[in-house]
Design a protein around this motif. Sequence first.
Motif, PDB file in Angstrom:
ATOM      1  N   GLY A   1       0.389   0.095  -2.734  1.00 24.26           N
ATOM      2  CA  GLY A   1       0.949  -0.958  -1.909  1.00 24.26           C
ATOM      3  C   GLY A   1       1.857  -0.395  -0.826  1.00 24.26           C
ATOM      4  N   ILE A   2       2.543  -1.300  -0.126  1.00 22.74           N
ATOM      5  CA  ILE A   2       3.446  -0.888   0.941  1.00 22.74           C
ATOM      6  C   ILE A   2       4.531   0.061   0.408  1.00 22.74           C
ATOM      7  CG2 ILE A   2       5.183  -1.701   2.592  1.00 22.74           C
ATOM      8  CD1 ILE A   2       2.375  -2.278   3.484  1.00 22.74           C
TER       9      ILE A   2
ATOM     10  N   TYR B   1      -5.336   4.204   3.817  1.00 15.71           N
ATOM     11  CA  TYR B   1      -6.716   4.187   3.336  1.00 15.71           C
ATOM     12  C   TYR B   1      -6.904   5.201   2.208  1.00 15.71           C
ATOM     13  CZ  TYR B   1     -11.791   4.612   3.274  1.00 15.71           C
ATOM     14  OH  TYR B   1     -13.105   4.651   2.866  1.00 15.71           O
ATOM     15  N   ASN B   2      -6.382   6.423   2.415  1.00 13.53           N
ATOM     16  CA  ASN B   2      -6.540   7.477   1.409  1.00 13.53           C
ATOM     17  C   ASN B   2      -5.848   7.122   0.090  1.00 13.53           C
ATOM     18  OD1 ASN B   2      -8.011   9.060   3.175  1.00 13.53           O
ATOM     19  ND2 ASN B   2      -6.217  10.198   3.899  1.00 13.53           N
TER      20      ASN B   2
ATOM     21  N   GLN C   1      -1.452   8.099  11.600  1.00 10.36           N
ATOM     22  CA  GLN C   1      -1.134   8.766  10.330  1.00 10.36           C
ATOM     23  C   GLN C   1      -1.003   7.760   9.197  1.00 10.36           C
ATOM     24  OE1 GLN C   1       2.155  11.587  10.584  1.00 10.36           O
ATOM     25  NE2 GLN C   1       1.722  11.884  12.752  1.00 10.36           N
ATOM     26  N   ILE C   2      -0.283   6.673   9.454  1.00 10.32           N
ATOM     27  CA  ILE C   2      -0.029   5.699   8.391  1.00 10.32           C
ATOM     28  C   ILE C   2      -1.294   4.955   7.992  1.00 10.32           C
ATOM     29  CG2 ILE C   2       1.110   3.496   7.923  1.00 10.32           C
ATOM     30  CD1 ILE C   2       3.606   4.583   9.239  1.00 10.32           C
TER      31      ILE C   2
ATOM     32  N   GLN D   1       5.151  -1.714   7.207  1.00 11.08           N
ATOM     33  CA  GLN D   1       4.397  -2.952   7.430  1.00 11.08           C
ATOM     34  C   GLN D   1       4.142  -3.198   8.909  1.00 11.08           C
ATOM     35  OE1 GLN D   1       6.954  -5.686   5.221  1.00 11.08           O
ATOM     36  NE2 GLN D   1       5.298  -6.097   3.773  1.00 11.08           N
ATOM     37  N   GLU D   2       5.145  -2.915   9.724  1.00 13.15           N
ATOM     38  CA  GLU D   2       4.983  -3.122  11.168  1.00 13.15           C
ATOM     39  C   GLU D   2       3.939  -2.169  11.740  1.00 13.15           C
ATOM     40  OE1 GLU D   2       7.614  -3.094  15.317  1.00 13.15           O
ATOM     41  OE2 GLU D   2       8.603  -2.799  13.377  1.00 13.15           O
ATOM     42  N   TYR D   3       3.992  -0.905  11.323  1.00 10.97           N
ATOM     43  CA  TYR D   3       3.008   0.064  11.807  1.00 10.97           C
ATOM     44  C   TYR D   3       1.594  -0.328  11.376  1.00 10.97           C
ATOM     45  CZ  TYR D   3       6.506   3.450  13.437  1.00 10.97           C
ATOM     46  OH  TYR D   3       7.523   4.092  14.123  1.00 10.97           O
ATOM     47  N   ILE D   4       1.457  -0.769  10.135  1.00 11.19           N
ATOM     48  CA  ILE D   4       0.135  -1.152   9.641  1.00 11.19           C
ATOM     49  C   ILE D   4      -0.380  -2.380  10.382  1.00 11.19           C
ATOM     50  CG2 ILE D   4      -1.060  -2.163   7.651  1.00 11.19           C
ATOM     51  CD1 ILE D   4       0.352  -0.202   5.869  1.00 11.19           C
TER      52      ILE D   4
END
Length: 239
Positions: free
Chosen positions: A197-198, A185-186, A179-180, A213-216
């Motif tokens: 940004g984050i 991207y969207n 999801q993230i 940030q960790e998920y990305i």
Amino acid sequence: MILKYAPLNLDQKFSLVYFRMTHDNCWSKITEKHDVMIHTLKLLPNKDRDIIYGLFELKVKGKRTLRDFLRDLNRSGTIRKLGGLSISELKSNIYIIDLYETYSGMIQGKLNDYNSIFDFDLVKYGVEEKYAVIPSENVNELKNELQSMGQLFDFRAKYFPNFYEVLTPYFNFTPIEMQIIIEAYNLGYYDIPRRAGIREIAEYFGLSKSTVQEYIRNAESKTMSNMKLFRMLNELKRL
């Protein structure tokens, strides 16, 4: 119904194959006289109808070269029909083309016959350079078939233990990672320049910036696992 599975060593079930050859009676020979490089994006073989639908990426030096190449391509005996042509968003000298070619006598037809689950190619100067992942038991037969189709300059194969990695397993990502990364991207996180940004992504999901940030990072690491595949392709080529 009870399904019985024979004990198999998955580490040796599939092999990664690399070969380089000229292909007699194929439209790829046209690249001998045109400054064109071709990469296959997608192929849909239909053996019963003796046809393959293909979507290709062309790198062409100049519009005149493109015109001459398309003229000769249209005259090729193995092309059933030329479809559309569009300019890629990546570069001005990159084009996308789709076409229908015959199944019989084509290398991709043979790879399909031998149950290839992955292939990657580049065609230039009349030479086809290909990688494929096929069942190990089919490697020798494929080599024999290729030798009858043209001049085989190089053929290498080795067991591919983690063959499923080339399929980019969906369940490799957790639902929240998926999801993230999609929403990032969207929202334009990967645009140049970035449109988000984050902080914007974190606000969208109601999460902390460090969590997002960790998920990305995790999702990007799994996405970049395909680079491992390209490293393996290069290693096989250099054996």
